[in-house]
Write an enzyme that holds these catalytic residues in place. Sequence first.
Site, mmCIF file in Angstrom:
data_model
loop_
_atom_site.group_PDB
_atom_site.id
_atom_site.type_symbol
_atom_site.label_atom_id
_atom_site.label_comp_id
_atom_site.label_asym_id
_atom_site.label_seq_id
_atom_site.Cartn_x
_atom_site.Cartn_y
_atom_site.Cartn_z
ATOM 1 N N ASP A 122 -21.901 11.077 21.780
ATOM 2 C CA ASP A 122 -21.334 12.599 21.717
ATOM 3 C C ASP A 122 -19.791 11.872 21.695
ATOM 4 O OD1 ASP A 122 -19.455 14.637 22.494
ATOM 5 O OD2 ASP A 122 -20.645 15.238 24.211
ATOM 6 N N TYR A 169 -9.980 24.886 13.016
ATOM 7 C CA TYR A 169 -10.196 23.519 12.159
ATOM 8 C C TYR A 169 -9.222 23.171 11.366
ATOM 9 C CZ TYR A 169 -12.837 20.795 8.677
ATOM 10 O OH TYR A 169 -12.878 19.593 7.911
ATOM 11 N N SER A 205 -8.718 16.359 6.256
ATOM 12 C CA SER A 205 -9.003 17.499 5.478
ATOM 13 C C SER A 205 -7.859 17.936 4.512
ATOM 14 C CB SER A 205 -9.484 18.629 6.253
ATOM 15 O OG SER A 205 -9.794 20.079 5.536
ATOM 16 N N LYS A 208 -7.210 19.341 12.285
ATOM 17 C CA LYS A 208 -7.039 18.201 11.117
ATOM 18 C C LYS A 208 -5.637 17.897 10.931
ATOM 19 C CE LYS A 208 -11.339 17.673 10.420
ATOM 20 N NZ LYS A 208 -12.001 16.406 10.768
#
Length: 263
Positions: A63, A153, A140, A157
């Site tokens: 993890d 998200y 990304s 990034k």
Amino acid sequence: MAGRQSPAKSVFITGAAAGIGRAAALRFAAQGWFVGLYDVNAAAVGALAAELGPDRALAGALDVSDAQAFAQAVSEFVGAAGRLDLLINNAGVLLTGDFESHGPERYQWLIDINTRGVVNGCLAASPHLKPGSRVINMCSASALYGTPAFAVYSASKFFVRGLTEALNIEWQRRGILVMDLMPLFVATPMVAGVSDKPKSIDRLGVRLSAEDVAATLYSAATRSAALCPVHWPVGLQTQAVALLQKLTPSRLYRWSQKLITGY
């Protein structure tokens, strides 16, 4: 494993159970690298390690949001491999939809994996990285400009991008190269599993495969350091988007984002 002969090079990959991580593992193993396969899905990375063989891979459950577990995993991997030439911080998760469609617990889950996981990886790897070693963070195209329907998200990034840029400068004095990859949509289980699919996925299409990204990862890992950019847009479509963002006035680029995403 502790007594095994040190391989030519070794790479530690997070999120290696599927998608980009798995494709990268296969690519590097095929080129003779000793590969560390780490993921929360221990069964999947264990099966991949068995497929590659004990002289080519080591697998473990991880993890990435657990700093202590990350440090222990890297230490055990270096003990088996004898060295750490490359860390690929690939593990990541995705939430889409209007910002209000998810609660704080879900966003905390994403932030813990996408941002804390990268920090933990860099900290865990740092004592083992030698001059010539590299770190590649999976970023990304959503880090080029804040992306509607991907808000948190996208923000995560941007964090990865900022950390990469800072460490690229800081660790230069140690002879360590830090870079990131910026793909658009990739045909992976993460993208395929999106239930509330944003319009931008349909309008731009999913034009990259996991193997495409793995090929760019390998280029970033092996190209002469003097020829390596900090950011690697993956594929012609992503390169065009990155160039457009760089050349277009912010107001016009914001308009293009609204057009693509339907907001």
